[in-house]
Design a protein around this motif. Sequence first.
Motif, PDB file in Angstrom:
ATOM      1  N   ALA A 198     -23.134  20.129 -28.534  1.00 15.40           N
ATOM      2  CA  ALA A 198     -23.995  20.061 -29.712  1.00 15.40           C
ATOM      3  C   ALA A 198     -24.365  21.460 -30.190  1.00 15.40           C
ATOM      4  CB  ALA A 198     -25.255  19.264 -29.385  1.00 15.40           C
ATOM      5  N   LEU A 199     -24.636  22.328 -29.239  1.00 12.22           N
ATOM      6  CA  LEU A 199     -25.026  23.705 -29.575  1.00 12.22           C
ATOM      7  C   LEU A 199     -23.902  24.418 -30.317  1.00 12.22           C
ATOM      8  CD1 LEU A 199     -27.599  25.319 -28.801  1.00 12.22           C
ATOM      9  CD2 LEU A 199     -26.201  26.457 -27.080  1.00 12.22           C
ATOM     10  N   LEU A 200     -22.683  24.296 -29.789  1.00 11.27           N
ATOM     11  CA  LEU A 200     -21.541  24.946 -30.419  1.00 11.27           C
ATOM     12  C   LEU A 200     -21.309  24.387 -31.825  1.00 11.27           C
ATOM     13  CD1 LEU A 200     -18.790  25.336 -27.695  1.00 11.27           C
ATOM     14  CD2 LEU A 200     -20.094  27.119 -28.819  1.00 11.27           C
ATOM     15  N   LEU A 201     -21.380  23.047 -31.935  1.00 11.96           N
ATOM     16  CA  LEU A 201     -21.124  22.419 -33.236  1.00 11.96           C
ATOM     17  C   LEU A 201     -22.218  22.770 -34.239  1.00 11.96           C
ATOM     18  CD1 LEU A 201     -19.779  18.946 -32.119  1.00 11.96           C
ATOM     19  CD2 LEU A 201     -18.488  20.856 -33.069  1.00 11.96           C
ATOM     20  N   PHE A 226     -20.939  12.382 -29.164  1.00 14.64           N
ATOM     21  CA  PHE A 226     -22.395  12.509 -29.037  1.00 14.64           C
ATOM     22  C   PHE A 226     -22.868  13.877 -29.505  1.00 14.64           C
ATOM     23  CE2 PHE A 226     -22.001   9.249 -25.462  1.00 14.64           C
ATOM     24  CZ  PHE A 226     -22.370   8.219 -26.301  1.00 14.64           C
ATOM     25  N   GLY A 227     -22.093  14.910 -29.158  1.00 17.00           N
ATOM     26  CA  GLY A 227     -22.473  16.277 -29.542  1.00 17.00           C
ATOM     27  C   GLY A 227     -22.543  16.405 -31.048  1.00 17.00           C
ATOM     28  N   MET A 228     -21.557  15.809 -31.751  1.00 21.79           N
ATOM     29  CA  MET A 228     -21.531  15.877 -33.210  1.00 21.79           C
ATOM     30  C   MET A 228     -22.737  15.138 -33.782  1.00 21.79           C
ATOM     31  SD  MET A 228     -20.031  16.973 -35.871  1.00 21.79           S
ATOM     32  CE  MET A 228     -18.287  17.307 -35.958  1.00 21.79           C
ATOM     33  N   MET A 229     -23.038  13.977 -33.216  1.00 20.78           N
ATOM     34  CA  MET A 229     -24.182  13.205 -33.713  1.00 20.78           C
ATOM     35  C   MET A 229     -25.475  14.003 -33.567  1.00 20.78           C
ATOM     36  SD  MET A 229     -22.961   9.487 -32.326  1.00 20.78           S
ATOM     37  CE  MET A 229     -24.532   8.824 -32.002  1.00 20.78           C
ATOM     38  N   LEU A 287     -21.866  24.121 -37.955  1.00 25.48           N
ATOM     39  CA  LEU A 287     -22.422  23.418 -39.121  1.00 25.48           C
ATOM     40  C   LEU A 287     -23.312  24.336 -39.952  1.00 25.48           C
ATOM     41  CD1 LEU A 287     -23.337  19.980 -37.509  1.00 25.48           C
ATOM     42  CD2 LEU A 287     -21.501  20.450 -39.134  1.00 25.48           C
ATOM     43  N   GLN A 288     -23.987  25.258 -39.264  1.00 21.58           N
ATOM     44  CA  GLN A 288     -24.905  26.141 -39.988  1.00 21.58           C
ATOM     45  C   GLN A 288     -24.190  27.111 -40.918  1.00 21.58           C
ATOM     46  OE1 GLN A 288     -27.192  27.442 -36.671  1.00 21.58           O
ATOM     47  NE2 GLN A 288     -28.956  26.197 -37.233  1.00 21.58           N
ATOM     48  N   THR A 289     -22.895  27.335 -40.683  1.00 20.47           N
ATOM     49  CA  THR A 289     -22.169  28.267 -41.554  1.00 20.47           C
ATOM     50  C   THR A 289     -21.753  27.604 -42.854  1.00 20.47           C
ATOM     51  OG1 THR A 289     -20.085  27.663 -40.542  1.00 20.47           O
ATOM     52  CG2 THR A 289     -21.244  29.558 -39.582  1.00 20.47           C
ATOM     53  N   ILE A 290     -21.863  26.279 -42.964  1.00 20.68           N
ATOM     54  CA  ILE A 290     -21.465  25.596 -44.207  1.00 20.68           C
ATOM     55  C   ILE A 290     -22.593  25.760 -45.218  1.00 20.68           C
ATOM     56  CG2 ILE A 290     -20.749  23.416 -45.240  1.00 20.68           C
ATOM     57  CD1 ILE A 290     -19.936  22.495 -42.423  1.00 20.68           C
ATOM     58  N   PRO A 291     -22.299  26.380 -46.368  1.00 26.05           N
ATOM     59  CA  PRO A 291     -23.367  26.618 -47.345  1.00 26.05           C
ATOM     60  C   PRO A 291     -23.912  25.314 -47.924  1.00 26.05           C
ATOM     61  CG  PRO A 291     -21.240  27.440 -48.143  1.00 26.05           C
ATOM     62  CD  PRO A 291     -21.003  26.906 -46.793  1.00 26.05           C
ATOM     63  N   MET A 292     -25.199  25.240 -48.090  1.00 25.02           N
ATOM     64  CA  MET A 292     -25.851  24.039 -48.617  1.00 25.02           C
ATOM     65  C   MET A 292     -25.368  23.697 -50.022  1.00 25.02           C
ATOM     66  SD  MET A 292     -27.453  22.576 -46.425  1.00 25.02           S
ATOM     67  CE  MET A 292     -28.273  21.228 -47.251  1.00 25.02           C
ATOM     68  N   GLU A 293     -24.980  24.749 -50.788  1.00 24.69           N
ATOM     69  CA  GLU A 293     -24.582  24.526 -52.184  1.00 24.69           C
ATOM     70  C   GLU A 293     -23.412  23.542 -52.283  1.00 24.69           C
ATOM     71  OE1 GLU A 293     -24.880  27.578 -50.871  1.00 24.69           O
ATOM     72  OE2 GLU A 293     -26.736  28.238 -51.821  1.00 24.69           O
ATOM     73  N   VAL A 294     -22.530  23.614 -51.311  1.00 25.66           N
ATOM     74  CA  VAL A 294     -21.359  22.726 -51.341  1.00 25.66           C
ATOM     75  C   VAL A 294     -21.805  21.271 -51.291  1.00 25.66           C
ATOM     76  CG1 VAL A 294     -19.134  22.230 -50.250  1.00 25.66           C
ATOM     77  CG2 VAL A 294     -20.147  24.505 -50.034  1.00 25.66           C
ATOM     78  N   VAL A 322     -15.866  22.434 -40.286  1.00 26.31           N
ATOM     79  CA  VAL A 322     -16.327  22.662 -38.918  1.00 26.31           C
ATOM     80  C   VAL A 322     -15.154  22.585 -37.926  1.00 26.31           C
ATOM     81  CG1 VAL A 322     -16.886  20.339 -38.074  1.00 26.31           C
ATOM     82  CG2 VAL A 322     -18.404  22.250 -37.539  1.00 26.31           C
ATOM     83  N   LYS A 323     -13.964  22.336 -38.502  1.00 25.65           N
ATOM     84  CA  LYS A 323     -12.785  22.098 -37.668  1.00 25.65           C
ATOM     85  C   LYS A 323     -12.521  23.218 -36.645  1.00 25.65           C
ATOM     86  CE  LYS A 323      -8.808  21.585 -39.794  1.00 25.65           C
ATOM     87  NZ  LYS A 323      -7.836  21.038 -40.752  1.00 25.65           N
ATOM     88  N   HIS A 324     -12.631  24.462 -37.110  1.00 30.31           N
ATOM     89  CA  HIS A 324     -12.310  25.574 -36.207  1.00 30.31           C
ATOM     90  C   HIS A 324     -13.290  25.657 -35.044  1.00 30.31           C
ATOM     91  CE1 HIS A 324      -8.953  27.294 -38.324  1.00 30.31           C
ATOM     92  NE2 HIS A 324      -9.579  26.994 -39.451  1.00 30.31           N
ATOM     93  N   THR A 325     -14.573  25.502 -35.377  1.00 27.53           N
ATOM     94  CA  THR A 325     -15.583  25.521 -34.322  1.00 27.53           C
ATOM     95  C   THR A 325     -15.331  24.380 -33.345  1.00 27.53           C
ATOM     96  OG1 THR A 325     -17.052  26.106 -36.112  1.00 27.53           O
ATOM     97  CG2 THR A 325     -18.044  25.767 -33.954  1.00 27.53           C
ATOM     98  N   LEU A 326     -15.014  23.218 -33.889  1.00 27.08           N
ATOM     99  CA  LEU A 326     -14.767  22.050 -33.058  1.00 27.08           C
ATOM    100  C   LEU A 326     -13.621  22.314 -32.094  1.00 27.08           C
ATOM    101  CD1 LEU A 326     -15.474  19.071 -32.512  1.00 27.08           C
ATOM    102  CD2 LEU A 326     -13.746  18.443 -34.179  1.00 27.08           C
TER     103      LEU A 326
END
Lengths: 431, 354
Positions: free
Chosen positions: B239-242, B150-153, B246-253, B276-280
């Motif tokens: 959800a907050l942690l994830l 649910f948090g990921m969603m 997610l915000q660190t993943i650059p949009m360009e990718v 996002v694996k490490h954060t997860l």
Amino acid sequence: MRTTKVLALCLVLLLAGTFSITAGGQQEAEEAGPITLTVAAGAVGQELVLAKEAATAYMSMNPDVEVIVLETPDLTTDRLGLYLQYFEAQSGVVDIYQIDVIWPGDIAEHLVDLNQYGAASVAADHFPAIIENNTVDGKLVAMPWFTDAGLLYYRADLMEKYGFSEPPATWDDLEMIAEKVQAGERAAGNQDFWGFVWQGNSYEGLTCDALEWVVSMGGGNIVEPDGEITINNPKAAKALDMAAGWVGTISPEGVTGFGEEDARNMFQAGNAMFMRNWPYAYSLGNAPDSAISGKFDVVPLPAGDSGRGAAALGGWQLAASKYSENVEEAVDLLMYMTSYEEQKRRAIVGSYNPTIKGLYSDAEVLEATPFFGSLYDVFVNAAARPSTVTAPNYAEASKIFFSNAHDVLTGKQSGAVAVRNMALDIEDLIK
Amino acid sequence: MSQHRLERSEQKLAMLLLIPSFLVIFLIAFYPLGSVFVTSFTNRTFASSVETETVGFDNYRKLLSLKIMKLEPIFDPDTGLQAIDDFSGEPAYQDPIDLLPRDPFRYKPLREFDLFGTRYVYAATDPKFIQSIEDTLFFTLTSVILETIFGMMIALIMIKNFPGRGGLRVAMLVPWAIPTAVSSRMWEWMFASTRVGVFNVIAQWMGYTDGQFPFLTDASTQIWAMIAIDVWKTTPFMALLLMAGLQTIPMEVYEAAYIDGCGAIRRFTKITMPLVKHTLLVALVFRTLDALRVFDLFQIVFAQKRYSMASFSYYQLIDNKMMGYSSAASVVIFFIILFFILLYTKISGGIQND
């Protein structure tokens, strides 16, 4: 360089903090102002209001004393847990404790001997059985505040409506009436109506209810005063099976999660025919905002196979903590709170049973709560839980009893298996 | 040579400077932990002046002894067939209470089960503790998995730009901001065993019950009720942690992948998940350890009805006053949690080596 500055700043702040704390401490010691006494009281029904009123009255008589009433958990088990934490820390935060009738043996070492403060002369006015219960090794560790006995509340208006003239004298009568009224009221449109509500949660209250069933069936007192464990007998098993049979038929399935207040809420909302509860529910049920005001009455609990009904002895005492900083003042407040006048006020306003014999013939008390007179015998002959004989392990002994009884109510085991488990576990505990 | 000396003196200085930290760690971590270890080998009584004695491993033996024994069927002497038990209405077997050993501690049946047509009894000297371990592990596993999904969603939705996002993010955090004591009581009310409770109203409306189902006393729903409360309460945290991850993943990718014709599912499995694996993992560690230590939820809703590992230990200490026994239970809990820490360290080590 910058780090040094930050460190220096921290050090200065720390020192300043220390100074202000010491200064504050000194200031407090200098103003020898009013003494503060804290009373740990219950909050079931009107308890808290009544205790606060008593505190206010005492403060107006003794302007140099400030009384704080501390609210404690409703479930007795939780309350004991809280008290023990204060005792282990030898904390003087609480000066007066409201203690259950089953605790004096367990916690006597933390309490003040009231006989040393002149309580002996007053003690003779109270029920001797309770004074004896509160006397540990010759020390009177608590003054009786109010006594309690399990009673059967019934809806007099519905008895009449369904053509029953007499309140039930036996459990069989109760089952029969409950079934008929429940079916009738449900057909009349109240889908939430039940025949009989009581205390079935897994806690000390179930020990009281189940002890009443067992004693009324002639199944003994769990552990007899001479230390013999008698619970493993067919009569006790039958008593538990009988109660398990009520769950889901005349009592809601959820009764296995009910405490005193859950049962009272349901009965007071007009959703139950019978209720097993303590006397405190009487004046609340007759309050103006109650749906059943003036429509119910109280009788002794029904009889089982033994031919007699049984009521569990409850009730609460006030005790002064040994760790209090103002023991003398605390005892004075305690004696005031348990005095004739105060118990009379509580009997009239809150239908809390006095522990002073004289109050049972007091006209004003009897006018407010007529059943005190007619049920005097029930209060005097109530069945005590085996707290003295199992001390200091009563809490665990009771837990063995109520959790096995709870398993019978929820259908996890039969009464016969339960009483065997109880006997074996209690034997392991106290042998 | 002189460099060598310098190195050594620097090392000395480092040790010297570390002493205060060690001292603090010793005082706030090792001393209390050590005293629990020591107490666990005694029969110390809480809030009492009763003399304390050393009892060796007795507390542990009483907590953890398990036994599985075979039960013989009971035959009806008249028919020669297996008798039927009056209480359960099922084929009768030997009574485990008679069979199980009683010395030095009595074994009590935890449950019975069938294997290859033979009936066995699974017994423990303290079935409540074993039950609390099983319950806590089940609670942890289920609630953490649900919270992660649910948090990921929620996190995936919340990082999108849409009007009212700010307000929604704040609203999302409300369950997490409510103190557990308050939310437990709130849920207890919703789970009420009469039609006072909203769940009974819904269940009756859907035709499952008669509106009187005791969710909190029926053994089959108790733990699920706990899981529901915890998932409601802690999913926002996940959800907050994830979201932070997610915000660190650059949009360009994502844009590059999109241009290359990558579908939404592939973008999630090939880009989002690996990045996002490490954060997860950090979030999972937090939640798992937190869930294993669950106390307030069980204590408030169940009191003595059913225990988590922590509320069992609390009961033994506070209500039962058995400080030694409770300490031993705490030590067992400590090792169970330590096992999970080591497990996660091993997994995260594996990821770093990739």
